[in-house]
Design a protein around this motif. Structure first.
Motif, short mmCIF file in Angstrom:
data_model
loop_
_atom_site.label_atom_id
_atom_site.label_comp_id
_atom_site.label_asym_id
_atom_site.label_seq_id
_atom_site.Cartn_x
_atom_site.Cartn_y
_atom_site.Cartn_z
N SER A 164 0.82 -1.21 0.00
CA SER A 164 0.00 0.00 0.00
C SER A 164 0.86 1.26 0.00
O SER A 164 0.39 2.34 -0.38
CB SER A 164 -0.93 0.01 1.21
N SER A 194 1.53 3.65 -3.13
CA SER A 194 0.58 4.69 -3.55
C SER A 194 1.24 6.07 -3.54
O SER A 194 0.79 6.97 -4.25
CB SER A 194 -0.64 4.70 -2.63
N LEU A 230 -5.13 -0.06 -2.52
CA LEU A 230 -5.47 1.12 -1.72
C LEU A 230 -5.57 2.37 -2.59
O LEU A 230 -6.49 3.18 -2.42
CB LEU A 230 -4.43 1.32 -0.62
N GLN A 245 -8.61 4.98 -3.16
CA GLN A 245 -8.45 6.42 -2.96
C GLN A 245 -8.94 7.21 -4.17
O GLN A 245 -9.55 8.28 -4.01
CB GLN A 245 -6.99 6.73 -2.68
N LEU A 252 -12.69 2.51 2.03
CA LEU A 252 -11.65 1.95 2.90
C LEU A 252 -12.06 0.59 3.44
O LEU A 252 -11.22 -0.30 3.61
CB LEU A 252 -11.37 2.91 4.06
N ALA A 311 -11.36 -1.96 0.65
CA ALA A 311 -9.93 -2.32 0.61
C ALA A 311 -9.56 -3.23 1.77
O ALA A 311 -8.83 -4.22 1.59
CB ALA A 311 -9.08 -1.05 0.63
N SER A 312 -10.10 -2.94 2.96
CA SER A 312 -9.78 -3.76 4.13
C SER A 312 -10.31 -5.18 3.97
O SER A 312 -9.64 -6.15 4.36
CB SER A 312 -10.38 -3.12 5.38
N TYR A 346 -7.97 -7.05 1.67
CA TYR A 346 -6.73 -7.36 2.37
C TYR A 346 -6.93 -8.54 3.33
O TYR A 346 -6.06 -9.42 3.44
CB TYR A 346 -6.22 -6.15 3.15
#
Length: 279
Positions: free
Chosen positions: A213, A216, A224, A228, A241, A244-245, A248
């Motif tokens: 990440s 970026s 990530l 964004q 967010l 993305a979490s 992950y």
């Protein structure tokens, strides 16, 4: 005699308190409209998110492969009796483990500011080829250099500790049987060292997945950065967010399963020895 089972009132009370707390947190997350779970579901399979996910995966695999190969070479140099090899390897570990990864990524991305032209040749002789640094050090090359070289420094210490954990008598016994140094390393030392190397290497792989990440900052569109870009346009920061979490967490779970399988594979000898002792 009547056997009365031991009561664990403290454990039951602690478990009850934790269940109540976890239930409250989950209920709060589900019922809070500000989480916007409907937007999370919509963007979970967004084309830009999936593209960033693939970039994160291949970047993790490529950087980790560079780190493992480079770390193994540096570890062998560290344990070598040659003072030049040992000094060079120690200097490499000192530099790349002692400076922040974020700084290294930015440095590699701006390499052309120091070396506008990269020359391939001999230090005081003719050059074989030359390249413009701006064309060579693309964002992908800068990311791989930053992540791979940094990971190589950490992997070298992991591999070195694994090799050092193998008793020296194993090497002496193999050499007494007439095995060459290469076969001693690949057939005797490394298989035993893998039991020590695999667990921290799995942790490094999972850490590398999340560390990607950082790229970026050099505008590389991984997971990530893709999130964004989307929430910069629609201002839905929290849902993106969360998306993305979630991805992950999915990738981390898959890697953890693979790590456990490798640990069981290389721990077979220990299990056989334990069963033989019990027998």
């Amino acid at each position: 005699m009547t056997v009365v089972p031991l009561k664990h009132n403290g454990r039951l009370a602690a478990a009850a308190v934790l269940i109540i707390i976890m239930g409250g947190l989950i209920t709060s997350m589900v019922t809070n409209p500000r989480f916007k779970w409907n937007l999370v579901g919509q963007h979970l399979t967004n084309e830009s998110i999936l593209s960033g996910l693939l970039t994160t995966v291949w970047l993790t695999v490529a950087a980790m492969a560079i780190g493992i190969v480079l770390g193994t070479i540096v570890a062998l140099m560290r344990i070598s009796d040659n003072p030049v090899l040992n000094t060079v390897a120690s200097g490499y570990v000192f530099v790349f483990r002692g400076t922040p990864l974020l700084v290294q990524l930015i440095f590699w991305y701006n390499l052309s500011a120091l070396y506008p032209t990269l020359t391939l040749g001999f230090p005081f002789g003719p050059s074989l080829a030359s390249f413009e640094a701006n064309r060579v050090t693309t964002v992908y090359v800068a990311a791989l250099l930053g992540l791979g070289l940094n990971e190589g420094a950490y992997m070298s210490e992991i591999v070195r500790s694994g090799l050092s954990a193998v008793p020296h008598g194993q090497r002496e016994a193999a050499q007494a049987l007439g095995l060459s140094s290469g076969r001693v390393l690949t057939r005797v030392i490394l298989p035993q060292a893998m039991r020590v190397i695999v667990p921290p290497t799995g942790n490094q792989l999972i850490g590398m997945l999340k560390t990607t990440s950082l790229v970026s900052v050099i505008a590389m569109q991984e997971l990530l950065y893709s999130a964004q870009l989307i929430y910069t346009a629609n201002f839905q920061t929290i849902p993106l967010l969360i998306v993305a979490s979630i991805w992950y967490l999915v990738l981390t779970t898959v890697l953890s399963i693979g790590q456990n399988a490798l640990e069981r594979h290389f721990g077979r000898s220990d299990r056989r020895a334990t069963r033989s002792k019990k027998a």
